[in-house]
Each structure stands twice: as structure tokens, then as C-alpha cells.
Scaffold this active site. Structure first.
Site, PDB file in Angstrom:
ATOM      1  N   ARG A  49      -4.150   5.961  12.126  1.00 50.87           N
ATOM      2  CA  ARG A  49      -3.220   6.563  11.145  1.00 50.87           C
ATOM      3  C   ARG A  49      -1.808   6.549  11.719  1.00 50.87           C
ATOM      4  O   ARG A  49      -0.843   6.272  11.024  1.00 50.87           O
ATOM      5  CB  ARG A  49      -3.652   7.992  10.772  1.00 50.87           C
ATOM      6  N   TYR A 102      10.059   2.201 -12.942  1.00 53.89           N
ATOM      7  CA  TYR A 102       8.604   2.073 -13.093  1.00 53.89           C
ATOM      8  C   TYR A 102       8.041   3.445 -13.524  1.00 53.89           C
ATOM      9  O   TYR A 102       8.421   4.483 -12.960  1.00 53.89           O
ATOM     10  CB  TYR A 102       8.005   1.612 -11.756  1.00 53.89           C
ATOM     11  N   ASP A 174      14.674   0.379  -4.890  1.00 56.70           N
ATOM     12  CA  ASP A 174      13.381  -0.264  -5.107  1.00 56.70           C
ATOM     13  C   ASP A 174      13.642  -1.750  -5.342  1.00 56.70           C
ATOM     14  O   ASP A 174      14.176  -2.152  -6.376  1.00 56.70           O
ATOM     15  CB  ASP A 174      12.682   0.383  -6.309  1.00 56.70           C
ATOM     16  N   LYS A 199       3.028  -6.515  -5.289  1.00 54.57           N
ATOM     17  CA  LYS A 199       3.609  -7.481  -6.216  1.00 54.57           C
ATOM     18  C   LYS A 199       3.939  -8.783  -5.486  1.00 54.57           C
ATOM     19  O   LYS A 199       3.047  -9.411  -4.941  1.00 54.57           O
ATOM     20  CB  LYS A 199       4.819  -6.832  -6.903  1.00 54.57           C
TER      21      LYS A 199
END
Ligand code: PLP
Length: 382
Positions: A49, A102, A174, A199
Site C-alpha cells: 500500500r 465528468y 484534469d 482512458k
């Protein structure tokens, strides 16, 4: 050494041959933990992690591509966004965000962070003066998506960076639609570039992921602290798949864009279409600005059908090369209906105000043969 060119960085940044074996690909370190040689004597890795070598390679790679010192990888774009908001802000802080976003980002602001005491207001994504007007004494973060999803609006990154910095706020951009191949927000003044690597960066619709590229060390450390404290990290396989996708980003983006131009031209002359949104078209209001701040216009094209929802139903039913699906940026062409899919989380009134109408369709131009794509659209629009 001379700085690596972009295309070379895609393949080599953060990805030197493996020290132990010479493997030219970064190994998938499928491990949750690491042997320590004594108390407090780890070999630089403790627990996956906190850090994993496959993920670290991806983090170095995105930092190099965006031209900043620091990178971080997450389990999704939204996990990356959560870490920016959670790591940098506190109750009572204010965020100014561009209004065309978005839908999941809007939902994160409205349904999660507002509840925890964050103040959020929205400014017209196309108008720096609106960002300026929305700034408050307690504004700590300005958030812009450009080009925007789904309307392909363009925000002036340099102008908004100046406004943010004057107000002692950071600017996060973004960069999912453009990718660092077409746009590097940090060069224009942004402090953070963020991606849904699900994407174009992953590029094959086979992995969910998020990436951050961060300029300042203290900002990086605060977000990294959140990443370790809250989790939200990608597994090593996902990091590896994303690295593999990134290697071909330059060739893919050129092909996506070339196909998008053809699609936009077809839609612009089609009688069933009332509006086309593609920044590469001269009539697009952000065309000149996109030409200045980007190296290309990307592979996303939205348009409005004259016949609203019934026309959209018929259009999606007839498609064969394009697939009706959420997401974008993969090698295959996708078509989406924002009002009921990606932007369903935005109340209808706000959606309509923003231009997300019942006739709006969003296309992600894949890299199939262009003539096949155009024939598919012609058939579906008849
Ligand atoms: C522009 C943009 N930002 C962020 C996200 C969220 O990314 P993810 O789906 O990887 O969580 C998306 C997803 O569609 C997006 O289109």
C-alpha cells in the site's frame, strides 16, 4: 544528459532494465510485503500500500511525461481525485471548479466532500473572468477539466493558474482527454495534472486507474500521505498494464486524432446533426486557445442530434463499429449518451443548463479504419 524526447520517455521513463535479471520490461512485483533484514532495516520497500516497484515505475513515468518531479498512481481516476481533495483540503476550504466536468467528479464534490464541509462553486469553464469572480478568501484549490467532458470546452490554463496563484490557491487540471501527448498543464502553470488512466493512457479498455503528476514537494507529500493513509492504490498488474499501454501513446493519439477530424467533418455536414463539439473545428469557440495551449485536438467528438432521445435510441441501435458503452480512449470506437450514462449524476436542470441535452452523443474515436467508422456513422444517422 539531454532530456528524453516525449516518444522516448513513453517507453523508457521510469523503466530502466531490471537490475537483477536485465528484463527489459518492469517486472510485476506481485507481493504485498517485503523481507526486512532487521528491525528498521528494510530495503526501501515495506508494504505494497505504501509502495511497490511496479507502481513506482508508473509513477516515475507519468511525472516524466508531464514534466514534473513527482508522480502518484491510484486504483481509479476518482481515487486520485479523492486523494487531491482529501490530502490538501480541510473543512471550510473552498474549491472553484469549471462547470463542465465528468459527472463522477461532480458527484464526488457534491455527495461526498460537501458533506464533510468543503465549499464548492462552479465557474464557466470557458471564461477565466468567471473563475476570478468565484474566488473567495478561503479558496484553496481551483479545478479545471480541459478539454471538458462531454462538451469539449477549453479552459485557459495559464490564465486560470494566474488567478488561482494570486488567491494563494493551487490549480489542478484534469488532463484525461488531452493526455500529456497533446497538453502538459504544468508547463502552463498548473500545480497538479490528473488522469483517469483508464482512458487514453491505459488505452485498451482493460484497466481502471488514476494518475497524478505534481510539481511541488510539499503538495506531493501531503497527497502521498493521504494515499498511504486511505488506500486506493492500484495493484501491480494494473500498474504494469498501464505502463504497457503508455508505450504506444504517441502512435495511438495521432491515429485517434486523425480519425476524430474525419468524424467531426462528417457530422458537421450531416443534416441529422444540429451541433458538433470538436476543438479542431475552426468554428469551435475554443479552437484558437486549444491551438495555443495544446499540441493537437484529441480524439473525442460530441454532437447533438436534431431528433433528441428518439433519434439517439435509433442511432445507438444501428451502430456496429462503435459500441454503446461508458468510458473512452481505448483503441475501439465507443459511443455514449451522457444524459443517462456518464453525466446521470448531475441533476437534469443543471445538465440542461450546461448543454447536456437529450440529443447529445459523445464519441470516442478509436483507431479502426476511418472509412469503416464513417460508414458506421452514416448508416446509424440515416
Ligand atoms: C475526465 C474524467 N476524469 C475522471 C474520470 C474518473 O476516472 P475513473 O473512471 O478512472 O475513476 C473520468 C471517467 O470517465 C473522466 O472522464
Amino acid at each position: 544528459m539531454k532530456r528524453m524526447s516525449f516518444e522516448t520517455a513513453l517507453i523508457h521513463a521510469g523503466q530502466a532494465a531490471d537490475k537483477q535479471t536485465g528484463s527489459v520490461n518492469v517486472p510485476v512485483y506481485q507481493t504485498s510485503t517485503y523481507k526486512q533484514d532487521g528491525i528498521g532495516r528494510d530495503r526501501g520497500w515495506e508494504y505494497s500500500r505504501s509502495g511497490n516497484p511496479t507502481r513506482a515505475a508508473l509513477e516515475s513515468c507519468i511525472a516524466a511525461l508531464e514534466g514534473v518531479p513527482h508522480g502518484l498512481a491510484f486504483a481509479s481516476g476518482l481515487a486520485a481525485e479523492t486523494a487531491v481533495l482529501g490530502g490538501l483540503l480541510k473543512k471550510g476550504d473552498h474549491v472553484v471548479a469549471g462547470d463542465d466536468l465528468y459527472g463522477g467528479t461532480f458527484r464526488l464534490f457534491e455527495k461526498i466532500f460537501r458533506k464533510w464541509g468543503l465549499e464548492i462553486s462552479y465557474a464557466d469553464s470557458r471564461d477565466p473572468a468567471a473563475f476570478k469572480k468565484a474566488m473567495r478568501r478561503n479558496t484553496r484549490l481551483v479545478w479545471a477539466e480541459t478539454p471538458t467532458n462531454p462538451l469539449l470546452n477549453i479552459t485557459d490554463i495559464a490564465a486560470v493558474a494566474e488567478i488561482a496563484h494570486k488567491g494563494k490557491a493551487l490549480l489542478a487540471v484534469d488532463n484525461t482527454f488531452a493526455t500529456p501527448y497533446f497538453q502538459r498543464p504544468a508547463e502552463l502553470g498548473a500545480d497538479i495534472a490528473l488522469h483517469s488512466s483508464t482512458k487514453y493512457l491505459g488505452g485498451h479498455s482493460d484497466v481502471i486507474g488514476g494518475l497524478l503528476a505534481i510539481k511541488d514537494k510539499a503538495v506531493f507529500e501531503a497527497v502521498k500521505f493521504y494515499q498511504n493513509a486511505a488506500g486506493g492504490v492500484p495493484g501491480p498488474w494494473d500498474a504494469w498494464l498501464t505502463l504497457r499501454g503508455i508505450k504506444t501513446l504517441a502512435v495511438r493519439m495521432k491515429a485517434h486524432e486523425a480519425n476524430a477530424f474525419e468524424i467531426a467533418a462528417l457530422l458537421a455536414r450531416h443534416p441529422a446533426v444540429s451541433k458538433v463539439f470538436y476543438p479542431g473545428l475552426e468554428g469551435h469557440p475554443g479552437h484558437a486557445l486549444a491551438g495555443e495551449q495544446m499540441d493537437g485536438f484529441g480524439g473525442m467528438v460530441s454532437f447533438e442530434l436534431r431528433g433528441g432521445r428518439p433519434a439517439a435510441d435509433k442511432f445507438f441501435r444501428r451502430l456496429k463499429v462503435f459500441t454503446l458503452a461508458e468510458s473512452l480512449g481505448g483503441v475501439e470506437s465507443l459511443a455514449c449518451y451522457p444524459a443517462a450514462m456518464t453525466h446521470a449524476a448531475i441533476p437534469e436542470r443543471d445538465r440542461l443548463k450546461r448543454g447536456i441535452t437529450a440529443g447529445l452523443v459523445r464519441l470516442s474515436a478509436g483507431i479502426e479504419n476511418s472509412e469503416d467508422q464513417l460508414a458506421d456513422l452514416e448508416r446509424a444517422l440515416k
